[in-house]
Design a protein around this motif. Structure first.
Motif, short mmCIF file in Angstrom:
data_model
loop_
_atom_site.label_atom_id
_atom_site.label_comp_id
_atom_site.label_asym_id
_atom_site.label_seq_id
_atom_site.Cartn_x
_atom_site.Cartn_y
_atom_site.Cartn_z
N ASP A 213 4.64 13.24 -17.90
CA ASP A 213 5.14 11.99 -17.11
C ASP A 213 4.73 11.76 -15.69
OD1 ASP A 213 6.41 9.30 -16.96
OD2 ASP A 213 8.44 10.22 -16.64
N GLY A 214 3.24 11.96 -15.66
CA GLY A 214 2.88 12.01 -14.27
C GLY A 214 2.07 10.79 -13.74
N ARG A 215 1.97 10.60 -12.61
CA ARG A 215 0.94 9.68 -12.30
C ARG A 215 0.09 10.08 -10.98
NH1 ARG A 215 3.67 7.44 -7.92
NH2 ARG A 215 5.93 7.74 -7.55
N ASP A 216 -0.99 9.72 -10.82
CA ASP A 216 -2.05 10.49 -10.10
C ASP A 216 -1.60 9.75 -8.49
OD1 ASP A 216 -3.60 11.24 -11.72
OD2 ASP A 216 -5.50 10.03 -11.32
N HIS A 217 -1.75 10.71 -7.57
CA HIS A 217 -1.35 10.58 -6.02
C HIS A 217 -2.52 11.26 -5.32
CE1 HIS A 217 0.69 10.26 -2.46
NE2 HIS A 217 0.51 11.43 -2.05
N ALA A 218 -2.98 10.30 -4.27
CA ALA A 218 -3.95 10.76 -3.54
C ALA A 218 -3.34 11.40 -2.15
CB ALA A 218 -4.87 9.44 -2.99
N VAL A 219 -4.31 12.52 -2.02
CA VAL A 219 -3.71 13.35 -0.60
C VAL A 219 -4.76 12.64 0.35
CG1 VAL A 219 -3.58 15.50 0.38
CG2 VAL A 219 -2.81 15.07 -2.22
N ILE A 220 -4.30 12.37 1.32
CA ILE A 220 -5.02 11.72 2.46
C ILE A 220 -5.15 12.96 3.54
CG2 ILE A 220 -5.25 9.90 4.26
CD1 ILE A 220 -5.40 9.33 1.32
N ASP A 221 -6.48 13.25 3.91
CA ASP A 221 -6.98 14.00 5.05
C ASP A 221 -6.57 13.18 6.41
OD1 ASP A 221 -8.17 15.25 7.32
OD2 ASP A 221 -10.04 15.62 6.03
N PRO A 222 -5.64 13.71 7.20
CA PRO A 222 -5.37 12.71 8.30
C PRO A 222 -6.27 12.92 9.35
CG PRO A 222 -4.11 14.93 8.11
CD PRO A 222 -4.73 15.06 6.97
N ALA A 223 -7.29 13.89 9.17
CA ALA A 223 -8.47 13.62 10.34
C ALA A 223 -9.48 12.74 10.09
CB ALA A 223 -9.00 14.90 10.45
N THR A 224 -9.54 12.12 8.70
CA THR A 224 -10.54 11.05 8.32
C THR A 224 -9.92 9.97 7.98
OG1 THR A 224 -10.76 11.91 6.21
CG2 THR A 224 -12.02 12.97 7.73
N GLU A 225 -8.93 9.91 7.41
CA GLU A 225 -8.04 9.02 6.51
C GLU A 225 -8.63 8.55 5.31
OE1 GLU A 225 -7.25 5.53 8.93
OE2 GLU A 225 -7.66 6.27 11.07
N GLU A 226 -9.26 9.74 4.89
CA GLU A 226 -10.05 9.42 3.56
C GLU A 226 -9.21 10.41 2.36
OE1 GLU A 226 -12.13 7.39 2.79
OE2 GLU A 226 -12.19 6.47 4.78
N PRO A 227 -9.07 10.08 1.37
CA PRO A 227 -8.77 11.06 0.08
C PRO A 227 -9.39 12.27 0.16
CG PRO A 227 -8.84 8.83 -0.59
CD PRO A 227 -9.62 8.97 0.58
N CYS A 228 -8.72 13.34 0.08
CA CYS A 228 -9.36 14.70 -0.05
C CYS A 228 -8.78 15.40 -1.34
CB CYS A 228 -8.97 15.56 1.21
SG CYS A 228 -7.25 15.91 1.25
N ALA A 229 -7.85 14.76 -1.86
CA ALA A 229 -7.55 15.62 -3.22
C ALA A 229 -6.63 14.70 -4.15
CB ALA A 229 -6.35 16.79 -3.05
N THR A 230 -6.62 14.99 -5.21
CA THR A 230 -5.63 14.10 -6.25
C THR A 230 -4.59 15.08 -6.88
OG1 THR A 230 -7.35 12.37 -6.44
CG2 THR A 230 -5.74 12.59 -8.29
N ILE A 231 -3.50 14.81 -7.00
CA ILE A 231 -2.36 15.56 -7.54
C ILE A 231 -1.86 14.42 -8.69
CG2 ILE A 231 -2.24 17.13 -5.72
CD1 ILE A 231 0.50 15.81 -5.08
N SER A 232 -0.71 15.15 -9.22
CA SER A 232 -0.07 14.14 -10.11
C SER A 232 1.49 14.44 -9.49
CB SER A 232 0.04 14.78 -11.60
OG SER A 232 -1.03 14.51 -12.10
N LEU A 233 2.17 13.15 -9.45
CA LEU A 233 3.59 12.98 -9.10
C LEU A 233 4.44 13.24 -10.59
CD1 LEU A 233 3.76 10.40 -6.42
CD2 LEU A 233 3.35 12.82 -6.20
N GLY A 234 5.08 14.24 -10.67
CA GLY A 234 5.79 14.27 -12.02
C GLY A 234 6.87 13.21 -12.15
#
Length: 479
Positions: free
Chosen positions: A18-39
């Motif tokens: 029952d997941g949905r995508d979530h972007a992990v943001i690199d705080p040094a660049t303000e850009e996404p660095c990874a994608t995880i699922s939120l359950g």
């Protein structure tokens, strides 16, 4: 782009139900660095069910075998230290040197301490000479939900996982969605330790989703949470309907009492402690209380120390501080700095905006306010950034009154060359911890607070106690 969408449930990596995508943001660049699922609920239910199935067998496992399992976790953790450091630096902005030493090193220390404490723990012990046929048993609480924050990811994860595991509990870890990459590695570490299926489970999610679902879940026996006081209150309310045990390690607004006879390094020590981890520590000494006879000198020195604190990218080696974790936190800190100015505090270092040389990234200027009074917003609220407030006092009694005049009660600090004064302060300060003259607490010392800083204690034998039930048995036959 890193993709880590799977959860660790029942001893294997599984796709979200029952997941949905979530972007992990690199705080040094303000850009996404990874994608995880939120359950979602189905993922939470699957993880709790796996932990519940594994509980009877793991509870019945002898302590020496559980200790051996924790030793395997410890060895696997040490083998992944660089991976953990790189993940923490990327996801929450800790400078790589800090990530390697303090962030990852905290987990090594906690696991090692739990192994030592578990060997000496009274899992089964006589009540006393007066009752030779009575035994006191310490056994697992049951299925534990472990909800951890982003600011010291492995510090908090290992404090909970290590104690829960060696005590015979099964668990579901929900790490912060801001720092999930290190938690994924931790799940790989647990898998490498070859624990029975279902003993350790991990589901990524946010507080409103998986966090709330675990807190209210009828098959969860205990919630151990580290995070904001606001979230701790919500978890307590959600857990109340099922009467589950709740352990809370929440916010703080620590007072650092500097007396005129403090040592020459006290001011620098206090400022640098405040700025460490970009001010993102619940036990930070964010209120510096200074005896009036040395006040002006201390303000001048504190401003000078803060002005020399360097700010830099997390990926670069060095002793600088990095960005704060995300945009929301950056704006909150900026608003509170402006509030300090608006309410009449005297800005002596730093201020609003990014440091010079930065036009992106969630970087904050190391900031010091003088002439702060304890009714100002910056003295009342936990800022969670590199912002220090300096207040003045005339007497011991006034210092104690100001220090205790806060909703929080996590850590206070005392700087004085007078042994008896330090003892008086330690006894009167309303906090779970008091650190004096820069001396850190020893390995296995209990970590935790009172009042709005939460309840319960973590680390060493104290942490194990928080994950066990006490059972009194009479008519015990001699073995």
């Amino acid at each position: 782009m890193i993709e880590k969408r799977q959860f660790y449930i029942d001893g294997t990596w599984v796709d979200p139900r029952d997941g949905r995508d979530h972007a992990v943001i690199d705080p040094a660049t303000e850009e996404p660095c990874a994608t995880i699922s939120l359950g979602g609920q189905a993922d939470t239910d699957a993880a709790v069910a796996a932990a519940k199935r594994a509980l009877p067998g793991w509870m019945a496992t002898p302590p020496e075998e559980r200790i051996a399992a924790l030793e395997r976790v410890y060895a696997a953790y040490k083998a992944r230290t660089e991976d953990l450091a790189q993940a923490i630096s990327l996801e929450m902005g800790a400078p790589i040197a800090l990530a390697r030493s303090a962030q990852v090193g905290a987990g090594i220390a906690h696991l090692k301490t739990f192994i030592r404490a578990a060997r000496d723990f009274p899992w089964e012990a006589p009540l006393g000479d007066h009752a030779p046929d009575d035994r006191i048993l310490h056994e697992a609480v049951g299925v534990c939900a472990l909800i951890t924050p982003w600011n010291w990811p492995m510090n908090q994860v290992t404090l909970k996982v290590g104690a829960a595991l060696v005590s015979g509990n099964t668990m579901v870890l929900k790490p912060s969605e801001e720092s999930p990459l290190s938690a994924v590695i931790l799940a790989e570490i647990m898998d490498a330790a070859e624990l029975p299926a279902g003993v350790f489970n991990m589901v990524n999610g946010d507080g409103a989703g998986v966090g709330s679902q675990l807190s209210a879940h009828p098959d969860v026996d205990m919630v151990s949470f580290t995070g904001s006081t606001r979230a701790g209150i919500a978890i307590s309310k959600a857990a109340a309907d099922t009467l589950k045990r709740v352990h809370l390690e929440l916010g703080g607004k620590g007072a650092n009492l500097l007396f005129a006879d403090a040592d020459d390094k006290a001011v620098k020590r206090g400022v640098l402690h405040m700025m460490n981890n970009s001010g993102q520590s619940c036990n930070a000494p964010s209120r510096m209380l200074v005896e009036s006879t040395i006040y002006d000198k201390v303000v001048e020195e504190a401003a000078a120390v803060a002005a020399k604190v360097e700010v830099g990218p997390p990926s670069e080696d060095g002793r600088h501080i990095g960005p704060v974790v995300n945009e929301t936190q950056w704006h909150k800190i900026q608003d509170l700095i402006q509030k300090g100015i608006d309410e009449g505090a005297r800005l002596v270092a730093g201020g609003t905006g990014r440091p010079e040389g930065f036009n992106k990234g969630f970087y904050v200027r190391p900031t010091v306010f003088a002439d702060v009074t304890n009714d100002m917003t910056i003295a009342r609220e936990e800022i969670f950034g590199p912002v220090l407030s300096i207040l003045k006092f005339d007497t011991e009694e006034e210092a104690v009154r100001i220090a205790n005049d806060t909703p929080y009660g996590l850590t206070n600090y005392v700087q004085s060359g007078d042994d008896q004064r330090r003892i008086r302060m330690a006894r009167q300060l309303r906090s779970g911890m008091v650190e004096m003259n820069g001396q850190p607490r020893g390995a296995g010392a209990p970590f935790g607070g009172m009042k709005a800083s939460g309840n319960g204690r973590e680390a060493g034998s104290w942490g194990i106690h928080d994950f066990v039930e006490v059972k009194a048995v009479s008519g015990w036959a001699a073995e």
